[in-house]
Design a protein around this motif. Structure first.
Motif, PDB file in Angstrom:
ATOM      1  N   SER B  49      72.311  43.633  55.298  1.00  0.00           N
ATOM      2  CA  SER B  49      72.716  42.243  55.070  1.00  0.00           C
ATOM      3  C   SER B  49      71.177  41.633  55.079  1.00  0.00           C
ATOM      4  O   SER B  49      70.938  40.532  54.457  1.00  0.00           O
ATOM      5  N   CYS B  50      70.004  42.252  55.447  1.00  0.00           N
ATOM      6  CA  CYS B  50      68.676  41.624  55.449  1.00  0.00           C
ATOM      7  C   CYS B  50      67.662  42.358  54.444  1.00  0.00           C
ATOM      8  O   CYS B  50      66.894  41.603  53.941  1.00  0.00           O
ATOM      9  N   ASN B  51      67.387  43.503  54.858  1.00  0.00           N
ATOM     10  CA  ASN B  51      66.310  44.277  54.195  1.00  0.00           C
ATOM     11  C   ASN B  51      66.669  45.719  54.123  1.00  0.00           C
ATOM     12  O   ASN B  51      66.390  46.439  55.121  1.00  0.00           O
ATOM     13  N   GLU B  52      66.959  46.372  52.640  1.00  0.00           N
ATOM     14  CA  GLU B  52      67.329  47.808  52.862  1.00  0.00           C
ATOM     15  C   GLU B  52      66.121  48.464  53.286  1.00  0.00           C
ATOM     16  O   GLU B  52      66.293  49.895  53.267  1.00  0.00           O
ATOM     17  N   MET B  53      64.945  48.059  53.054  1.00  0.00           N
ATOM     18  CA  MET B  53      63.960  48.856  53.398  1.00  0.00           C
ATOM     19  C   MET B  53      63.614  48.868  54.941  1.00  0.00           C
ATOM     20  O   MET B  53      62.753  49.901  55.324  1.00  0.00           O
ATOM     21  N   GLY B  54      64.353  48.154  55.790  1.00  0.00           N
ATOM     22  CA  GLY B  54      64.451  48.357  57.213  1.00  0.00           C
ATOM     23  C   GLY B  54      63.188  48.087  57.899  1.00  0.00           C
ATOM     24  O   GLY B  54      62.894  48.536  58.870  1.00  0.00           O
ATOM     25  N   GLU B  55      62.671  46.956  57.473  1.00  0.00           N
ATOM     26  CA  GLU B  55      61.494  46.372  57.783  1.00  0.00           C
ATOM     27  C   GLU B  55      61.365  44.693  57.985  1.00  0.00           C
ATOM     28  O   GLU B  55      62.087  44.137  57.463  1.00  0.00           O
ATOM     29  N   VAL B  56      60.514  44.305  59.103  1.00  0.00           N
ATOM     30  CA  VAL B  56      60.270  42.883  59.040  1.00  0.00           C
ATOM     31  C   VAL B  56      58.828  42.809  58.259  1.00  0.00           C
ATOM     32  O   VAL B  56      58.167  44.077  58.404  1.00  0.00           O
ATOM     33  N   PRO B  57      58.363  41.721  57.728  1.00  0.00           N
ATOM     34  CA  PRO B  57      59.133  40.261  57.809  1.00  0.00           C
ATOM     35  C   PRO B  57      59.975  40.462  56.760  1.00  0.00           C
ATOM     36  O   PRO B  57      60.007  40.964  55.622  1.00  0.00           O
ATOM     37  N   VAL B  58      61.141  39.380  56.806  1.00  0.00           N
ATOM     38  CA  VAL B  58      62.024  38.911  55.785  1.00  0.00           C
ATOM     39  C   VAL B  58      61.899  37.529  55.923  1.00  0.00           C
ATOM     40  O   VAL B  58      61.896  36.979  56.825  1.00  0.00           O
ATOM     41  N   LEU B  59      61.609  36.921  54.929  1.00  0.00           N
ATOM     42  CA  LEU B  59      61.641  35.453  54.768  1.00  0.00           C
ATOM     43  C   LEU B  59      62.834  34.755  54.193  1.00  0.00           C
ATOM     44  O   LEU B  59      63.082  35.156  52.646  1.00  0.00           O
ATOM     45  N   GLU B  60      63.532  34.024  54.558  1.00  0.00           N
ATOM     46  CA  GLU B  60      64.682  33.525  54.102  1.00  0.00           C
ATOM     47  C   GLU B  60      64.429  32.136  53.920  1.00  0.00           C
ATOM     48  O   GLU B  60      63.716  31.221  54.412  1.00  0.00           O
ATOM     49  N   HIS B  61      64.745  31.654  52.969  1.00  0.00           N
ATOM     50  CA  HIS B  61      64.489  30.207  52.040  1.00  0.00           C
ATOM     51  C   HIS B  61      65.519  30.457  50.986  1.00  0.00           C
ATOM     52  O   HIS B  61      65.606  30.833  49.983  1.00  0.00           O
ATOM     53  N   GLY B  62      66.088  28.856  50.996  1.00  0.00           N
ATOM     54  CA  GLY B  62      67.134  28.599  49.819  1.00  0.00           C
ATOM     55  C   GLY B  62      68.247  29.594  49.451  1.00  0.00           C
ATOM     56  O   GLY B  62      68.467  29.781  48.531  1.00  0.00           O
ATOM     57  N   GLY B  63      68.617  30.205  50.490  1.00  0.00           N
ATOM     58  CA  GLY B  63      69.645  31.355  50.338  1.00  0.00           C
ATOM     59  C   GLY B  63      69.076  32.595  50.051  1.00  0.00           C
ATOM     60  O   GLY B  63      69.986  33.503  49.841  1.00  0.00           O
ATOM     61  N   GLN B  64      67.882  32.801  49.756  1.00  0.00           N
ATOM     62  CA  GLN B  64      67.436  33.861  49.391  1.00  0.00           C
ATOM     63  C   GLN B  64      66.624  34.610  50.542  1.00  0.00           C
ATOM     64  O   GLN B  64      66.216  33.829  51.656  1.00  0.00           O
ATOM     65  N   ARG B  65      66.785  36.032  50.264  1.00  0.00           N
ATOM     66  CA  ARG B  65      65.853  36.874  51.733  1.00  0.00           C
ATOM     67  C   ARG B  65      64.943  37.632  50.875  1.00  0.00           C
ATOM     68  O   ARG B  65      65.321  38.724  50.311  1.00  0.00           O
ATOM     69  N   LEU B  66      63.705  37.359  51.388  1.00  0.00           N
ATOM     70  CA  LEU B  66      62.386  38.146  50.684  1.00  0.00           C
ATOM     71  C   LEU B  66      61.805  38.970  51.391  1.00  0.00           C
ATOM     72  O   LEU B  66      61.597  38.755  52.697  1.00  0.00           O
ATOM     73  N   SER B  67      61.524  40.118  51.151  1.00  0.00           N
ATOM     74  CA  SER B  67      60.700  41.195  51.904  1.00  0.00           C
ATOM     75  C   SER B  67      59.410  41.741  51.275  1.00  0.00           C
ATOM     76  O   SER B  67      59.134  41.252  50.040  1.00  0.00           O
ATOM     77  N   GLN B  68      58.668  42.261  51.888  1.00  0.00           N
ATOM     78  CA  GLN B  68      57.288  42.803  52.026  1.00  0.00           C
ATOM     79  C   GLN B  68      56.402  41.704  51.747  1.00  0.00           C
ATOM     80  O   GLN B  68      56.226  40.887  50.913  1.00  0.00           O
ATOM     81  N   SER B  69      55.656  41.998  52.825  1.00  0.00           N
ATOM     82  CA  SER B  69      54.525  40.839  53.081  1.00  0.00           C
ATOM     83  C   SER B  69      53.542  40.516  51.799  1.00  0.00           C
ATOM     84  O   SER B  69      53.435  39.327  51.685  1.00  0.00           O
ATOM     85  N   GLY B  70      53.171  41.564  51.151  1.00  0.00           N
ATOM     86  CA  GLY B  70      52.329  41.260  49.903  1.00  0.00           C
ATOM     87  C   GLY B  70      53.044  40.255  48.850  1.00  0.00           C
ATOM     88  O   GLY B  70      52.279  39.649  48.240  1.00  0.00           O
ATOM     89  N   ALA B  71      54.367  40.623  48.527  1.00  0.00           N
ATOM     90  CA  ALA B  71      55.158  39.855  47.672  1.00  0.00           C
ATOM     91  C   ALA B  71      55.367  38.622  48.181  1.00  0.00           C
ATOM     92  O   ALA B  71      55.213  37.666  47.342  1.00  0.00           O
ATOM     93  N   ILE B  72      55.682  38.510  49.564  1.00  0.00           N
ATOM     94  CA  ILE B  72      55.774  37.114  49.859  1.00  0.00           C
ATOM     95  C   ILE B  72      54.777  36.114  49.983  1.00  0.00           C
ATOM     96  O   ILE B  72      54.850  35.159  49.436  1.00  0.00           O
TER      97      ILE B  72
END
Lengths: 208, 208
Positions: B49-72
């Protein structure tokens, strides 16, 4: 002189990521051998004039020298309009997987192959550590590929080209690849693309 | 409810990279604690439900869940028009250093700190290996910062925010930081930015 000069050596999967992209895009390019195994990337001359990070690949084009395979792939995808994803969401996902590749998927696997398969250093707590980390990353990618043909979207992208970079090499890593059938099928899909070639057919392994 | 929810835990420097960016940009955000030390990121529920990569951070915004700090960080820089560099050349360099950070600078240092400073696993061939790799990456950054204030261009960027992420933590790593005076001065420059806060003041370290 070719449009692109790729500073590389055949054994480097990170260099292969760029070589494969250049070939898949039909670019006019040629390799220039870097003598990694005799210390060239650690030399002050290489670090001062070619790449302060002390790594291949370095891509030379129009007087510029570009490093970091993930950044080079991104630039080539933009320039040639190939393998870059179809919208902002796909571009985000591509970057996300390229970062995962650099942090975990390629990173541990490549170092493990270097120690076990190329330098023949034998088993140690370090190779055991690296193999455990590599297997955890393989599990994530194997699961991701269970219901899809490519890492992002419906067609191959630079996320695939980056992540597949070390998987065609024959050297032993002590990882049983037959346990990863989705990854195996995916490497065959990439290898079927027009322009694909094996790393040892694209880049020299020794001075010559 | 805040604009941004950051799934994180205080000890994660990768989560801190995003927390710091949100704070420096003056965003309305709040942390949501992820119980990493009791296995939450390895649980099927988190991965599904949160991140298939099994890591934090996950940033939730406007219904989206974004992972990978460099991409965020890249996405936040574009959205808020802050810390993203001034031209295409700077953006390329930022991506290059974020990749280097994920592959080498943060990667080895963070794992070393986890083993030595947080889990107190003691010295081993693995910690020796990680420290050697981390020191090699530190040397490259120390040299790069000898004649410049920030990693790319004349002002702070997300390259700095990514690379500095693990350097404010107090836990022991067996690395003598006093040998890296340019890195030390740079961490103080970043800490002087309006909105900077220590990781343990931005994110919870335990449930509750």
């Amino acid at each position: 002189m070719s449009d692109y000069i790729l500073h590389c050596f055949g054994q480097s999967g990170n260099a292969y990521k760029v070589a494969l992209m250049l070939n898949l895009c039909g670019c006019d390019w040629q390799p220039r051998f870097v003598d990694f195994f005799n210390g060239e990337t650690r030399s002050p001359a290489f670090r001062d004039s070619c790449n302060e990070m002390g790594e291949v690949p370095v891509l030379e084009h129009g007087g510029q020298r570009l490093s970091q395979s993930g950044a080079i792939l991104t630039l080539l995808a933009e320039r040639h309009g190939r393998f870059g994803g179809h919208d902002a969401g796909e571009r985000y996902d591509i970057l996300r997987w390229i970062l995962f590749d650099n942090h975990k998927f390629t990173s541990y696997f490549a170092t493990l192959r270097f120690m076990v398969g190329l330098k023949k250093m034998g088993e140690s707590p370090v190779t055991e550590f690296l193999r455990g980390r590599a297997l955890a990353a393989f599990d994530i990618v194997e699961k991701h590929l269970a219901k899809r043909s490519f890492m992002v979207g419906e067609t191959p992208t630079i996320a695939d080209i980056s992540m597949v970079g070390y998987l065609y090499y024959p050297e032993d890593t002590g990882i049983d690849r037959s346990a990863f059938s989705n990854i195996d099928a995916w490497t065959r899909r990439i290898a079927a693309l027009p322009g694909w070639a094996h790393p040892y057919d694209l880049m020299p392994r020794e001075p010559g």
